[in-house]
Write an enzyme that holds these catalytic residues in place. Sequence first.
Site, short mmCIF file in Angstrom:
data_model
loop_
_atom_site.label_atom_id
_atom_site.label_comp_id
_atom_site.label_asym_id
_atom_site.label_seq_id
_atom_site.Cartn_x
_atom_site.Cartn_y
_atom_site.Cartn_z
N HIS A 455 0.83 -1.20 0.00
CA HIS A 455 0.00 0.00 0.00
C HIS A 455 0.86 1.26 0.00
O HIS A 455 0.61 2.19 -0.76
CB HIS A 455 -0.92 0.02 1.23
CG HIS A 455 -2.19 -0.74 1.03
ND1 HIS A 455 -2.31 -2.08 1.33
CD2 HIS A 455 -3.40 -0.36 0.56
CE1 HIS A 455 -3.54 -2.49 1.05
NE2 HIS A 455 -4.22 -1.46 0.58
N ASP A 456 1.85 1.31 0.86
CA ASP A 456 2.74 2.46 0.92
C ASP A 456 3.86 2.14 1.89
O ASP A 456 3.65 1.46 2.90
CB ASP A 456 2.00 3.73 1.38
CG ASP A 456 2.69 5.01 0.92
OD1 ASP A 456 3.82 4.91 0.41
OD2 ASP A 456 2.09 6.08 1.05
#
Length: 568
Positions: A455-456
């Site tokens: 996701h990050d």
Amino acid sequence: MSVLGQMRNFFALETLDTSIGPNTNPTKRQAIIKRASPHSRWSTLEFKIYMVIFAIVIPLMVKTTMDASNETNPNYPIFSRLLSQGWMLGRKVDNSDQQYRFFRNNFPLLCLLITAHVVMRRLTNLIVPKSSSKRSYFDFAFGIVFLIGAHGVNLLRILVHVSINYAIGKYVKDRRTVIGLTWIYGVSSLFVNHYVGQVPFGIGFLDHGFKGIIARWDVFYNLTLLRMISFNLDYIERTKAIQDSATEKETPEKQIQEPKLKDLDYRARLTAPLPISEYNVLNYIAYISYAPLFIAGPIITFNDYLYQSNYEQLESVKNYKRTFIYFLRFLFCMFVMEFLLHFTYVVAVSKTKAWEGDTPFQLSMLGFFNLIIIWLKLLIPWRLFRFWSLLDGIDPPENMIRCMANNYSALAFWRAWHRSYNKWVIRYIYIPMGGGGKYRIINSLLVFSFVAIWHDIELKLLMWGWLIVIFLMPEIIATLVFKRFSENWWFRYLCGVGAVINIWMMMIANLVGFCLGKDGTLKLLHDLFNTVEGFEFFVLSSIALFVGVQAMFEFREAEKRKGIDVRC
């Protein structure tokens, strides 16, 4: 059919995805029906009381959220700068979420692109004989043009990653080495893109050339990575199946010439016996760049995509009435989102941390409706792109089959949230690691660590992933301990208490990761357990959650009575 019956059909699971209808195996369907309670509880006194509570609590939740985020709130001057001119009843709109703003502002352009793609596909099908061309040929050509328009010269950066991955899959001979290198390169590429993804080429005409409509190519690379990994692992699995057949004195040629490629369900399509020649660079690029699903998904495996493209079109995509109803569901969700953005400015409040003086009830509602908006901002693009894919003849998994507020189990929540990604993770990570065996907790830690990094690359998201696993443990243990009491009358109420605890833990984890952050969540917890008003709210809200959970149980029992069990 009554109006209520039509509404039930409109919001039914089968309307979203035909693969989650009643079990097609008569024996399994009867087993599911047998596990359900034989009669609906909605007409009982208990559930009539619950409905009265619903009628009071839900409007109160909306009103409290509006009070905490509208013009009448003393904190309004702090977050009002993030609001824009709206179109609904003269209200301003909270268009401050960057991710959804990109989608919302480009919605007309996306509609034009969808129309152009569908028209071009239809014309190509009319002009080019089906016997001389495969659907993936069109996807390859359109995909290249689409990527140039989307990312411009940054397409070169994508092609570097795509080429290296293809070379690993096709030209490294040892199976385990291919799997290892695929994962090592895949995860490493996320870090490379995070730190040097926007570093200039150092070549003038590239650095100053056309960067496409989406200059931040690295944001959408994460989904491309999933397709890259899917191609390599599906190819390796297919070559192993052919080698195993050869060792059983069945030649690879016979295996290639006689594959069963008709009437495959979703599970069978994941391991469809495609001819090995189909794992070529043209189909690889066609799959990677498939326009309807490129930007946001849903995610479909290489085998499933190619089976639907070149071998058999599913009955679900030929049912235009069902596709139209799916489109109406999309419009309904988009209208709900617009209403929330015009009447509750919770995103702007969370961005500016403008909650000074708010009550625990108000602060919790800011977090709750932030989660609802996060759910909608993901659901709406996913449904639009899936609708595009259905129009084009490809049926990927539905990403969201439950409302965010219709979840009580942490395990089940992750099966229904970003469902196609969950299926991808289970197929390519969880099951190969051993699944739910004796190393279940370790496997879950690895899975959610990958999910967080994917996701990050942020510490707070990694913490979020580990919190999720920690919060899974009580549910897993409680299920093992108490399932032997499932026939007792009080078991449903005991499960309700456990579900309320689960919901609180899931909300805390998601508030830290996606809404209020550490500071806002700590303030909420402090107010809940260090003030009389906060503790009163905690008790009353837990009772309301218990009522909601009982309704969720009954919704699922009604599905089981029809032979549907989606385990979420």
